[in-house]
Design an enzyme around this catalytic site. Structure first.
Site, mmCIF file in Angstrom:
data_model
loop_
_atom_site.group_PDB
_atom_site.id
_atom_site.type_symbol
_atom_site.label_atom_id
_atom_site.label_comp_id
_atom_site.label_asym_id
_atom_site.label_seq_id
_atom_site.Cartn_x
_atom_site.Cartn_y
_atom_site.Cartn_z
ATOM 1 N N SER A 12 2.905 11.450 3.335
ATOM 2 C CA SER A 12 2.894 9.995 3.472
ATOM 3 C C SER A 12 1.800 9.498 4.526
ATOM 4 O O SER A 12 0.809 10.360 4.977
ATOM 5 C CB SER A 12 4.181 9.639 3.825
ATOM 6 O OG SER A 12 4.533 9.962 5.103
ATOM 7 N N LYS A 13 1.948 8.286 4.524
ATOM 8 C CA LYS A 13 0.888 7.759 5.630
ATOM 9 C C LYS A 13 0.732 8.325 7.025
ATOM 10 O O LYS A 13 -0.579 8.358 7.462
ATOM 11 C CB LYS A 13 1.313 6.175 5.918
ATOM 12 C CG LYS A 13 0.429 5.369 4.842
ATOM 13 C CD LYS A 13 0.738 3.772 5.024
ATOM 14 C CE LYS A 13 2.070 3.222 4.284
ATOM 15 N NZ LYS A 13 2.385 1.985 4.297
#
Ligand SMILES: [Zn+2]
Length: 308
Positions: free
Chosen positions: A240-241
């Site tokens: 993810s980020k």
């Protein structure tokens, strides 16, 4: 609210909270191939319900990339941010049936009153079932659950059962900050669009029982579910980020990402297609996709860090 009047469909529903990620590409690819192989339409929906988390321009970027990679969706994409009136209508139906109630509890109050923690935080103990118990003016609306366990068979993860009362509690359909909750929006949209097959990431496996319960409250049949394993980084966490640029799909790595996604879904892309444009790989996959191979799809890919 019967979905049988519409031709059957699968869908992909990205949240525009950042650029297209490998995990989302895998969900897009998996839902696309499973839907097309079964003769279904494939719909696109922008899950931009959670306004504070939406990144400006992200949705347009995701749609553009999907198009570049060769995905072809049916009809025009549905935008959740334009559907408040419809969600309000359904919430009103549930109010009329006496299935929802207003809740004044703050997060802190719930933490203090919850008997135990469920998979997704404190289990709401039903504090406001007889009327809002606290002073807060901004009310959430909760759906009253019952004691019967919800059972379903996931296309990949197999038999699952969840007792909502014990493991989740009455859950929120309308948030105290004035936004409709993900669970309500996703069920209403899938119903209205005739979606009868949901293929998505396994992080949503734990939402499935709540969504099935909601279908029942709306006197409707839930779709089939198939959850795909999540791509994990070297730290064992979902990509993810927080992993920075790792796993971000761009125009200049589309081919590599598509190859990786097919590999992740355990589809044996012929060696001569390595390095070819993503659109060509996708054409190959539409022809040769084998759903039975998903069972042996990899649960994590440690080489991700070095290769992308
Ligand atoms: Zn409450």
């Amino acid at each position: 609210m019967s979905s049988s009047v519409k031709p059957s469909a699968g869908r992909f529903a990205p949240s525009p909270t950042g650029p297209l990620h490998l995990g989302s590409l895998i969900a897009a690819l998996g839902s696309y191939l499973v839907a097309r192989k079964s003769g279904r339409r494939w719909l696109l929906r922008v899950d931009d319900l959670d306004r504070p988390r939406v990144v400006e321009g992200a949705a347009a970027g995701i749609l553009r990339l999907l198009e570049e990679l060769g995905f072809e969706w049916d009809g025009t994409p549905l935008w959740q941010s334009e559907r408040d009136d419809r969600y309000a209508e359904i919430l009103q139906q549930l109010k009329n049936k006496g299935l929802v109630y207003p809740c004044s509890c703050t997060r802190r109050e719930i933490l203090g009153s919850a008997p135990h923690l469920g998979e997704e935080g404190p289990v709401y103990p039903g504090t406001c079932r007889q009327g809002p118990a606290g002073q807060r003016q901004e009310l959430a609306w909760r759906l009253q659950v019952d004691q019967h366990p919800i059972s379903f068979c996931d296309g990949l993860f197999g038999d699952h059962q969840q007792n909502l009362q014990q493991e989740v509690g009455d859950f929120v359909l309308f948030r105290s900050d004035g936004l409709f909750a993900y669970q309500l929006a996703t069920v209403v949209d899938d119903l209205d669009s005739g979606v009868d097959q949901v293929v998505r990431g396994a992080d949503l496996l734990s939402s499935t029982a709540r969504q099935i319960y909601l279908y029942r409250c709306l006197d409707s049949e839930p779709p089939e579910y198939l959850h795909l394993p999540l791509v994990l980084g070297l730290d064992g966490k979902k990509i993810s980020k927080r992993h920075g640029e790792l796993g971000v799909v761009r125009s200049d790595n589309g081919s590599e990402m598509m190859r990786f996604a097919l590999n992740f879904l355990n589809q044996p892309l012929p060696a001569e297609l390595n390095g070819s444009p993503a659109t060509q790989m996708l054409d190959w996959a539409l022809e040769f996709f084998d759903e039975s191979l998903l069972e042996r799809a990899q649960k994590s890919l440690p080489e991700l860090q070095e290769n992308l």
